[in-house]
Design a protein around this motif. Structure first.
Motif, PDB file in Angstrom:
ATOM      1  N   ILE A 164      21.869   2.584 -18.041  1.00 61.44           N
ATOM      2  CA  ILE A 164      21.557   3.433 -16.885  1.00 61.44           C
ATOM      3  C   ILE A 164      22.766   4.309 -16.617  1.00 61.44           C
ATOM      4  O   ILE A 164      23.893   3.821 -16.488  1.00 61.44           O
ATOM      5  N   LEU A 207      14.666   7.623 -13.926  1.00 64.34           N
ATOM      6  CA  LEU A 207      14.268   6.508 -13.073  1.00 64.34           C
ATOM      7  C   LEU A 207      13.153   6.916 -12.138  1.00 64.34           C
ATOM      8  O   LEU A 207      12.194   6.172 -11.927  1.00 64.34           O
ATOM      9  N   PRO A 216      18.748   9.117 -11.783  1.00 65.32           N
ATOM     10  CA  PRO A 216      19.438   8.383 -12.854  1.00 65.32           C
ATOM     11  C   PRO A 216      18.543   8.269 -14.105  1.00 65.32           C
ATOM     12  O   PRO A 216      17.317   8.172 -14.011  1.00 65.32           O
ATOM     13  N   LEU A 261      17.307   6.398 -17.549  1.00 64.40           N
ATOM     14  CA  LEU A 261      17.164   5.083 -18.159  1.00 64.40           C
ATOM     15  C   LEU A 261      17.035   5.260 -19.673  1.00 64.40           C
ATOM     16  O   LEU A 261      16.262   6.098 -20.152  1.00 64.40           O
TER      17      LEU A 261
END
Length: 451
Positions: free
Chosen positions: A87, A126, A134, A136
């Motif tokens: 992440i 995300l 963010p 992933l």
């Protein structure tokens, strides 16, 4: 010198090549289908994991809020031992379970290999639809999938090789079995000689594809047998016909030379020898004529002919002979055709001479002519004793006489007249045949329509 492959070997190699190509194509298609299936399964698994991670990290937008969910996230990841997560946000990594691996940055599904391990990498935000969300990066270990595909590829190559080998062996056996009739043909052909022309191929056991060939070969052998029998009889007949005049010449010459004789005796002997030599010369000329006919060298001229006039001229020529034999000559009908006058006169002369010799006193010889759109039919018939049906097909054979008593020493009765007549008719594109019934024997000539 390179030895050529047999037909059975060629068929076996062809079967093997076809099987190898088909097996290889089937293996490649199956391998691609398996790989696509694994990609689809991995995509489904990553999609479900992405949904679970988004649910776990819902509302996380800073490192502090992520730290509060870290324990819950780790518990979720522990349930997926083959899944690795990274992440990152704003160039900062919040979580990195694979720090030594360089991942692709483009969104979507990617393949990656690192340190002998194969991964399926899935990049997604995300929060969908938020550019600053963010990112992933899910890494799914697919090494076991790749091992399966490698083993399957090895199995495909093994299957291709074994199937090609098995097909080559079975193809060789099948080709050898299927070509057994051809080998039988070879054996029959090898056994054919001048003394054994009676062998035939067994058609009842032949495949459908070879039945016609076997029938043609048998027909060829039959023609060869018949031609050889005719040639043998022909040679025997020539020897028979020439033996008598040669014997006469030798005997008469030896007798006349045993002692001095008067000039008149020598003159008489030379005249007698001249008759024998003329008969032999005529026989040789007739044989040369037939030889030319056999090789298609008779080239009749094409000129318009009034057959009635030609027949009338021949009947006048034979009139004295007919009167001496007390035979009536009759002509009926008229016809026109195109052909060689000399050759057709010779053919008709042979038929008339033959008819007069076998017509009893008080009998009749008729010459009939008819013309139609198809051509001309000319019939020479005579009354008298008929010819048995079994002898009719052989009347046109050389040196053949229906009368078993051989009249030696006469060129008129050498048995070549009908053979020459048939050759002349065939050279004009027609046909001739004989019928004998009810006290009449008739020779029928059919000629094409004149030009």
């Amino acid at each position: 010198m390179i030895q050529r492959l047999s037909l059975a070997s060629r068929l076996a190699l062809l079967f093997a090549a076809c099987t190898a190509v088909v097996s290889l194509l089937a293996g490649v298609l199956f391998n691609q289908a398996s790989e696509a299936h694994f990609i689809e399964l991995d995509q489904q698994q990553l999609d479900s994991q992405l949904v679970a991670l988004r649910s776990t990290l819902q509302g996380v937008d800073s490192p502090q809020s992520f730290a509060q969910r870290a324990a819950q996230l780790r518990a979720e990841l522990n349930r997926q031992p083959d899944l690795t997560l990274r992440i990152s946000a704003g160039g900062e990594r919040w979580l990195d379970d694979a720090p030594t691996i360089t991942l692709p940055t483009a969104p979507g599904l990617h393949n990656l290999q690192n340190a002998g391990t194969d991964y399926r990498v899935y990049n997604a935000p995300l929060s969908a639809g938020q550019p600053d969300s963010p990112q992933l990066s899910l890494l799914l270990d697919i090494t076991h999938h790749q091992h399966f595909l490698q083993r399957m590829q090895h199995l495909i190559w093994l299957t291709v090789g074994l199937s090609a080998l098995a097909t080559a062996l079975l193809g060789a056996w099948a080709a050898r079995s299927g070509l057994r009739p051809l080998r039988r043909m070879g054996e029959v052909a090898a056994g054919v000689s001048a003394h054994s022309l009676t062998q035939r191929l067994p058609q009842q056991h032949m495949p459908v594809e070879l039945a016609e060939l076997a029938q043609a070969v048998n027909a060829m052998l039959g023609r060869l047998d018949d031609a050889f029998q005719r040639l043998s009889a022909f040679s025997s007949d020539i020897a028979h016909e020439l033996r008598t005049p040669l014997s006469n010449l030798l005997t008469q010459t030896q007798v006349i030379l045993t002692q001095p004789r008067a000039l008149e005796d020598y003159r008489e002997a030379l005249h007698s020898n001249l008759e024998e030599l003329q008969w032999m010369a005529q026989l040789v000329n007739d044989m040369l004529y037939l030889a030319k006919a056999d090789h298609g060298l008779l080239m009749p001229r094409r000129e318009p002919l009034a057959l009635a006039d030609e027949v009338e001229a021949l009947l006048e020529f034979f009139a004295l002979v007919a009167d001496d034999a007390q035979v009536t000559l009759v002509r009926k009908g008229i016809a026109h055709t195109g052909g060689d006058r000399g050759m057709l006169r010779r053919a008709l002369s042979n038929l008339l001479d033959n008819a007069l010799r076998f017509t009893p006193p008080g009998g009749e010889v008729r010459v009939r002519m008819t013309q139609s759109a198809e051509g001309v039919t000319l019939t020479v018939e005579n009354s008298g004793e008929g010819i048995p049906a079994r002898l009719l097909p052989r009347l046109f054979d050389r040196f053949y006489r229906a009368d078993p008593a051989r009249h030696e020493g006469s060129s008129e009765h050498a048995g070549l007249g009908l053979a020459i007549t048939q050759s002349i008719v065939r050279a004009h594109g027609g046909r001739i045949f004989c019928e004998s019934e009810a006290g009449w024997t008739r020779f029928v000539i059919e000629l094409p329509k004149g030009e």
